[in-house]
Motif scaffolding. Structure first.
Motif, mmCIF file in Angstrom:
data_model
loop_
_atom_site.group_PDB
_atom_site.id
_atom_site.type_symbol
_atom_site.label_atom_id
_atom_site.label_comp_id
_atom_site.label_asym_id
_atom_site.label_seq_id
_atom_site.Cartn_x
_atom_site.Cartn_y
_atom_site.Cartn_z
ATOM 1 N N VAL A 157 -50.481 17.999 25.488
ATOM 2 C CA VAL A 157 -49.452 19.017 25.335
ATOM 3 C C VAL A 157 -48.240 18.418 24.635
ATOM 4 O O VAL A 157 -47.948 17.233 24.766
ATOM 5 N N VAL A 158 -47.538 19.249 23.917
ATOM 6 C CA VAL A 158 -46.318 18.841 23.240
ATOM 7 C C VAL A 158 -45.167 18.924 24.233
ATOM 8 O O VAL A 158 -45.020 19.911 24.950
ATOM 9 N N THR A 159 -44.347 17.864 24.288
ATOM 10 C CA THR A 159 -43.188 17.853 25.176
ATOM 11 C C THR A 159 -41.934 17.559 24.360
ATOM 12 O O THR A 159 -42.014 17.228 23.172
ATOM 13 N N GLU A 160 -40.818 17.652 25.015
ATOM 14 C CA GLU A 160 -39.542 17.357 24.364
ATOM 15 C C GLU A 160 -39.330 15.857 24.214
ATOM 16 O O GLU A 160 -38.392 15.419 23.579
ATOM 17 N N GLY A 161 -40.165 15.040 24.823
ATOM 18 C CA GLY A 161 -40.057 13.594 24.682
ATOM 19 C C GLY A 161 -39.198 12.916 25.721
ATOM 20 O O GLY A 161 -38.940 11.736 25.639
ATOM 21 N N GLY A 162 -38.734 13.644 26.681
ATOM 22 C CA GLY A 162 -37.939 13.016 27.726
ATOM 23 C C GLY A 162 -36.468 12.964 27.364
ATOM 24 O O GLY A 162 -36.018 13.501 26.356
ATOM 25 N N ASP A 163 -35.726 12.297 28.198
ATOM 26 C CA ASP A 163 -34.282 12.186 28.049
ATOM 27 C C ASP A 163 -33.953 10.939 27.223
ATOM 28 O O ASP A 163 -34.164 9.819 27.683
ATOM 29 N N PRO A 164 -33.428 11.095 25.988
ATOM 30 C CA PRO A 164 -33.132 9.918 25.153
ATOM 31 C C PRO A 164 -32.166 8.944 25.818
ATOM 32 O O PRO A 164 -32.316 7.734 25.681
#
Length: 95
Positions: free
Chosen positions: A66-73
């Motif tokens: 699944v595509v995610t936002e990539g977490g908290d930078p």
């Protein structure tokens, strides 16, 4: 394949490993022993043997694709020793 002191000297120079001249013959003998062992392994009949990635058969764990936002930078970069504008700063490795 026989390895002599001249071959060891050349490989050490290519690998930028400083080895004293008096150790080259001993290293050549050790490498010849390793090569003999490898040649013995090549004689083993492996026809019909499936390749293994582990001694115990375990299926690879699967996860949802699944595509995610990539977490908290900010969280990701919090452990970095140095950052600039939201990017990791790493030492230059190409001269």
């Amino acid at each position: 394949m026989a390895i002599d002191a001249a071959t060891v000297r050349k490989v050490a120079r290519l690998a930028r490993i400083a080895e004293p001249e008096e150790k080259l013959e001993a290293l050549a003998n050790e490498l010849n022993g390793i090569m003999t062992w490898i040649e013995q392994l090549a004689e083993v009949d492996t026809d019909g043997v499936e390749p293994m990635t582990s001694a115990v058969h375990m299926p690879a764990p699967m996860r949802e694709d699944v595509v995610t936002e990539g977490g908290d930078p900010a969280k990701v970069l919090s452990n970095a020793p140095k950052t600039i504008n939201g990017f990791f700063v790493v030492p230059k490795v190409v001269e």
